[in-house]
Design a protein around this motif. Sequence first.
Motif, PDB file in Angstrom:
ATOM      1  N   ASN A  27       0.824  -1.195   0.000  1.00  0.00           N
ATOM      2  CA  ASN A  27       0.000   0.000   0.000  1.00  0.00           C
ATOM      3  C   ASN A  27       0.864   1.253   0.000  1.00  0.00           C
ATOM      4  O   ASN A  27       0.635   2.181  -0.776  1.00  0.00           O
ATOM      5  N   SER A  28       1.876   1.280   0.851  1.00  0.00           N
ATOM      6  CA  SER A  28       2.769   2.439   0.926  1.00  0.00           C
ATOM      7  C   SER A  28       3.525   2.639  -0.378  1.00  0.00           C
ATOM      8  O   SER A  28       3.672   3.769  -0.856  1.00  0.00           O
ATOM      9  N   ALA A  29       4.004   1.537  -0.952  1.00  0.00           N
ATOM     10  CA  ALA A  29       4.751   1.643  -2.211  1.00  0.00           C
ATOM     11  C   ALA A  29       3.863   2.199  -3.324  1.00  0.00           C
ATOM     12  O   ALA A  29       4.307   3.033  -4.125  1.00  0.00           O
ATOM     13  N   ARG A  30       2.620   1.760  -3.361  1.00  0.00           N
ATOM     14  CA  ARG A  30       1.704   2.271  -4.394  1.00  0.00           C
ATOM     15  C   ARG A  30       1.408   3.751  -4.188  1.00  0.00           C
ATOM     16  O   ARG A  30       1.371   4.509  -5.156  1.00  0.00           O
ATOM     17  N   LEU A  31       1.184   4.150  -2.949  1.00  0.00           N
ATOM     18  CA  LEU A  31       0.880   5.559  -2.704  1.00  0.00           C
ATOM     19  C   LEU A  31       2.081   6.456  -2.975  1.00  0.00           C
ATOM     20  O   LEU A  31       1.928   7.585  -3.438  1.00  0.00           O
ATOM     21  N   VAL A  32       3.278   5.945  -2.729  1.00  0.00           N
ATOM     22  CA  VAL A  32       4.489   6.716  -3.043  1.00  0.00           C
ATOM     23  C   VAL A  32       4.717   6.757  -4.549  1.00  0.00           C
ATOM     24  O   VAL A  32       5.187   7.751  -5.092  1.00  0.00           O
ATOM     25  N   ALA A  33       4.355   5.681  -5.247  1.00  0.00           N
ATOM     26  CA  ALA A  33       4.561   5.618  -6.695  1.00  0.00           C
ATOM     27  C   ALA A  33       3.608   6.524  -7.463  1.00  0.00           C
ATOM     28  O   ALA A  33       3.914   6.917  -8.593  1.00  0.00           O
ATOM     29  N   LEU A  34       2.482   6.849  -6.881  1.00  0.00           N
ATOM     30  CA  LEU A  34       1.485   7.652  -7.606  1.00  0.00           C
ATOM     31  C   LEU A  34       2.039   8.989  -8.085  1.00  0.00           C
ATOM     32  O   LEU A  34       1.972   9.280  -9.286  1.00  0.00           O
ATOM     33  N   PRO A  35       2.614   9.812  -7.228  1.00  0.00           N
ATOM     34  CA  PRO A  35       3.127  11.080  -7.752  1.00  0.00           C
ATOM     35  C   PRO A  35       4.353  10.899  -8.649  1.00  0.00           C
ATOM     36  O   PRO A  35       4.616  11.733  -9.511  1.00  0.00           O
ATOM     37  N   LEU A  36       5.093   9.819  -8.463  1.00  0.00           N
ATOM     38  CA  LEU A  36       6.273   9.594  -9.288  1.00  0.00           C
ATOM     39  C   LEU A  36       5.910   9.120 -10.689  1.00  0.00           C
ATOM     40  O   LEU A  36       6.538   9.505 -11.670  1.00  0.00           O
ATOM     41  N   ALA A  37       4.900   8.267 -10.796  1.00  0.00           N
ATOM     42  CA  ALA A  37       4.539   7.690 -12.084  1.00  0.00           C
ATOM     43  C   ALA A  37       3.412   8.438 -12.782  1.00  0.00           C
ATOM     44  O   ALA A  37       3.232   8.282 -13.990  1.00  0.00           O
ATOM     45  N   GLY A  38       2.670   9.235 -12.059  1.00  0.00           N
ATOM     46  CA  GLY A  38       1.511   9.921 -12.621  1.00  0.00           C
ATOM     47  C   GLY A  38       1.780  10.737 -13.870  1.00  0.00           C
ATOM     48  O   GLY A  38       1.096  10.556 -14.873  1.00  0.00           O
ATOM     49  N   PRO A  39       2.773  11.612 -13.888  1.00  0.00           N
ATOM     50  CA  PRO A  39       2.987  12.436 -15.085  1.00  0.00           C
ATOM     51  C   PRO A  39       3.414  11.632 -16.313  1.00  0.00           C
ATOM     52  O   PRO A  39       3.213  12.049 -17.434  1.00  0.00           O
ATOM     53  N   TYR A  40       3.972  10.453 -16.104  1.00  0.00           N
ATOM     54  CA  TYR A  40       4.500   9.675 -17.226  1.00  0.00           C
ATOM     55  C   TYR A  40       3.493   8.701 -17.807  1.00  0.00           C
ATOM     56  O   TYR A  40       3.550   8.381 -18.978  1.00  0.00           O
ATOM     57  N   GLY A  41       2.593   8.201 -16.991  1.00  0.00           N
ATOM     58  CA  GLY A  41       1.687   7.163 -17.461  1.00  0.00           C
ATOM     59  C   GLY A  41       0.286   7.628 -17.774  1.00  0.00           C
ATOM     60  O   GLY A  41      -0.480   6.903 -18.372  1.00  0.00           O
ATOM     61  N   GLY A  42      -0.060   8.803 -17.372  1.00  0.00           N
ATOM     62  CA  GLY A  42      -1.394   9.309 -17.641  1.00  0.00           C
ATOM     63  C   GLY A  42      -2.441   8.723 -16.721  1.00  0.00           C
ATOM     64  O   GLY A  42      -2.142   8.070 -15.723  1.00  0.00           O
ATOM     65  N   PRO A  43      -3.706   8.923 -17.077  1.00  0.00           N
ATOM     66  CA  PRO A  43      -4.798   8.501 -16.200  1.00  0.00           C
ATOM     67  C   PRO A  43      -4.900   6.989 -16.022  1.00  0.00           C
ATOM     68  O   PRO A  43      -5.309   6.519 -14.964  1.00  0.00           O
ATOM     69  N   GLY A  44      -4.549   6.224 -17.027  1.00  0.00           N
ATOM     70  CA  GLY A  44      -4.635   4.761 -16.903  1.00  0.00           C
ATOM     71  C   GLY A  44      -3.703   4.221 -15.849  1.00  0.00           C
ATOM     72  O   GLY A  44      -4.093   3.393 -15.019  1.00  0.00           O
TER      73      GLY A  44
END
Length: 142
Positions: free
Chosen positions: A97-114
């Motif tokens: 859960n923590s890894a996913r929540l930390v990954a959200l701002p890191l991966a968000g700009p690169y992967g888009g909404p999907g």
Amino acid sequence: MSLTAPPAPAPRITYGAVLGSPYVARLLGGTLTGRLPNGMAPVAILLWATASGSSIAFGGLLSALYGLSSALAQPVKGRLMDRHGQSAVHLPAALLNSARLVALPLAGPYGGPGLATAIVVGGGLATPPLEAGLRALWPSVL
């Protein structure tokens, strides 16, 4: 007519007696601390989505998906706790859960909404079942 005495009243249990029992303060403190992300994550997801340029509707959708996926996965994790114990479920779930929540701002700009949706749903599915774990411990603690 029978002449039996009425049953004795049950002993009175007070909050002080419960909170003064061994391990109760530690269990409550740990559970409350561990449950903070359950309330903060949807708000943080919404704030992240709007700050990164998405609409508030998309942020609300992500927050709702986080809560829904968390709720759907709780019974499965409860059964896993019954079979394998609480530590075997809580620790991996908290880390995922923590890894996913930390990954959200890191991966968000690169992967888009999907990608953001997949990360949020995965984070919700990995939410540790702390409430169920505490409920299962009450009889042995008190």
